[in-house]
Design an enzyme around this catalytic site. Structure first.
Site, mmCIF file in Angstrom:
data_model
loop_
_atom_site.group_PDB
_atom_site.id
_atom_site.type_symbol
_atom_site.label_atom_id
_atom_site.label_comp_id
_atom_site.label_asym_id
_atom_site.label_seq_id
_atom_site.Cartn_x
_atom_site.Cartn_y
_atom_site.Cartn_z
ATOM 1 C CG ASP A 5 91.019 27.394 61.014
ATOM 2 O OD1 ASP A 5 91.972 28.101 60.688
ATOM 3 O OD2 ASP A 5 90.588 27.330 62.185
ATOM 4 C CB SER A 6 89.533 23.133 56.501
ATOM 5 O OG SER A 6 90.939 23.047 56.450
ATOM 6 C CB THR A 7 84.493 25.740 57.785
ATOM 7 O OG1 THR A 7 84.894 27.059 58.161
ATOM 8 C CG2 THR A 7 84.655 24.797 58.958
#
Length: 603
Positions: free
Chosen positions: A394-396
């Site tokens: 995801d956004s990592t």
């Protein structure tokens, strides 16, 4: 998901059957009967592929070269979810978009239930056959004819068989048969004793003993096992029927090699006589019988009549055909690997790792926490199994999106601002120009999508492979392959990459590393600095995957961490962050200054 493995099994088994039938048809004349039968052993290997861990293959998936044309990319019709991170920690926000995916849980359960019912029914039929064999064995009688017994021992010597094999007669069988792995029995039909000559007995014994010598009894059990597993594929049933025929032809050929030319007709007539006088039982699949269906007997007689001792087939052609079959069937390895990547796992071997129990922090969640102490060079891990399970980053991922853009000169440390083009955005915080710091703090999707577009899809793919980012699978498309799509990474790998990033083991420009580090800074106090990035994976409006990764710098040490949580509808980056801070505080590594806590609602 079971449905995925079911589809893999169906495709792999069907393709393998087609390949072997094709090779058997077009190259069968170049193979001896035994080599033709052994060709089916490739099918057993192919049917095992869906059950082999994909890490053993070590192949790059051919699908990993696909880009925006891949249909697994998230739908543009996305729902919006978001939870606020702390205002006290550098105003970072845990915003996320929800991707829309069809809910296949009911279908998955239905397919699994149907498969289990089918296995039960097929197993029940096989068990019935096994019980029938027990009755045959219990109501059989020993052969008293000494001439027959002496002939049987002579046949064993000719085939160099030393194991004790019991030979009995029974009124419950219509055809000679052999069965039993540990104690082997050859059963003869007692009602046909009046026409069986010593020559007939010899042919029967040589045939059944060749089955024993060729390990056909063991192969029979393997065949039944795969027939239970792949009961749903009619092609597998067809393949096993043809395999049984090839097994009988191979056994006939082995017998003919021991006979003189004048005995061929008598051997064939013995088989035909049992066809005329007996009825083959379809429930006794666990045994090998001398007779078979009329079509099978016809093919066997044709092979017997065409057999010549002098006929020899070149071994080189047989080796070539086998090599061809193995190459074609091996191509399925990458296919299986590509389809099973959603359950990919990172194999982590570190003798210095300490596994601890932090379950009290994860109430209501499945998850893992990984901490690496740089000075001690030691991992502290909660939930070993989950720590190596690869899930969507995801956004990592945006940490590395920014880093790749800097390295590709798409942006520079002095100029990281991108202008908002006015398109509709789900959050007011996204409706403005962004630089690398604000984009990471507010997790602005459009900013990193634009960075990726300018960096180039191929460059990103190469960079992910070079730094060994999880499964580095970008087949989900250039838009959001990192958002509940094809790209997967485990918590252990997140920590290893953070350490490599922090110490610049990638060999990137120092100022590029420093620019990203500054953008990741969340909070600084007299004792330590906390840097990190959240990530939330939301599907169909439900937050199912939450990340918080980062590092804590103290005056004497640096600690790298990754927390991942999963839940059917309530796992977010902010909640992963709250769990992380609680653990770090209790371990005496970091204590936040105060202000608003993780999980506050965004404006």
């Amino acid at each position: 998901m079971f449905l995925t493995h079911f589809i893999i099994g169906l495709l792999v088994s069907s393709f393998s059957v087609f390949v072997i039938l094709f090779i058997r048809k077009w190259f069968g004349k170049q193979l001896t009967a035994k080599w033709t039968y052994n060709l089916w052993m490739f099918l057993f290997v192919a049917l095992s592929l869906p059950f082999i861990p994909t890490d053993l293959f070590n192949f790059s998936s051919p699908f990993s070269d696909w880009n925006t044309y891949q249909t697994n990319a998230p739908s543009s019709n996305s729902e919006i979810t978001g939870t606020g991170m702390t205002q006290g920690l550098h105003l970072i926000q845990d915003f996320s978009r929800s991707v829309n995916r069809p809910d296949l849980s009911l279908l998955n359960t239905g397919v699994m239930g149907l498969w289990i019912i089918g296995m039960f029914l097929v197993s029940f039929t096989i068990i019935r056959g096994w019980l029938t064999l027990r009755r045959i064995k219990n109501y059989s009688s020993a052969i008293s004819n000494q001439e027959v017994l002496i002939l049987f021992e002579e046949c064993k010597k000719r085939l160099k068989i030393k194991k004790s094999i019991k030979i009995v007669m029974s009124k419950k069988v219509q055809s000679p048969m052999i069965f039993g792995l540990f104690q082997t029995y050859i059963v003869l039909p007692s009602q046909h004793e009046n026409w069986l000559s010593l020559k007939n007995y010899e042919y029967i014994f040589l045939h059944e003993l060749n089955h024993y010598k060729n390990k056909d009894l063991l192969t029979n059990y393997v065949l039944l096992f795969y027939q239970i597993i792949y009961w749903f594929n009619p092609l597998v049933w067809l393949a096993f029927r043809e395999m049984r025929l090839d097994r009988e032809i191979a056994c006939d050929t082995s017998v003919l090699q021991l006979l003189d030319d004048k005995s061929f007709i008598e051997y064939g007539n013995t088989i035909i006589n049992f066809l005329d006088l007996s009825k083959r039982s379809s429930t006794l699949q666990i045994v090998t019988q001398l007779n078979g269906s009329k079509l099978q007997i016809k093919k066997r007689i044709e092979q017997i009549s065409a057999y010549k001792h002098s006929a020899k087939k070149p071994i080189r052609k047989s080796i070539f055909i086998y090599a061809l079959a193995s190459i074609i069937l091996t191509t399925q390895l990458s296919f299986v690997s590509a389809f099973t990547k959603e359950n990919d796992r990172y194999y982590f071997n570190n003798d210095e790792a300490v596994y601890e129990d932090f379950h009290q922090y994860f109430k209501g969640y499945e998850g893992s926490f990984v901490l690496y102490d740089q000075n001690a060079r030691q991992y502290r891990i909660y939930n070993e199994a989950k720590s190596t399970l690869r899930v969507s980053p995801d956004s990592t991922y945006k940490i590395y999106s920014a880093l790749f853009a800097l390295e590709s000169n798409v942006i520079s440390p002095e100029k990281t601002t991108l202008s908002w083009d006015g398109t509709k955005q789900p959050y007011d915080a996204w409706k403005m120009d962004q630089d690398i710091s604000s984009a990471l703090q507010k997790s602005v999707n459009w900013y990193f999508q634009e960075l990726d577009r300018r960096t180039g899809f191929e460059t990103i793919q190469v960079n992910l492979q070079e730094i060994k980012y999880g499964n580095f699978d970008v087949s989900g498309g250039s838009g959001e392959f990192w958002n509940e799509s094809s790209l997967k990474i485990s918590p252990v790998e997140q920590v290893q990459l953070l350490q490599a990033f922090y110490n610049n083991q990638f060999g990137y420009e120092k100022r590029h590393i420093q620019t990203v580090k500054e953008a990741l800074l969340l909070e600084k106090n007299e004792e330590a600095c906390l840097s990190g990035k959240t990530g939330t994976g939301a599907v169909n409006g439900k937050s199912i995957n939450g990340w918080f990764i980062g590092y804590v710098e103290t005056k004497i040490n640096t600690y790298f961490f990754a927390t991942n949580i999963q839940n059917v509808d309530d796992a977010s980056g902010s909640k992963a962050g709250r769990i992380t801070l609680s653990i770090l505080k209790d371990l005496g590594i970091f204590k936040e200054n105060g202000g608003e806590k993780y999980g506050e609602k965004h404006p």
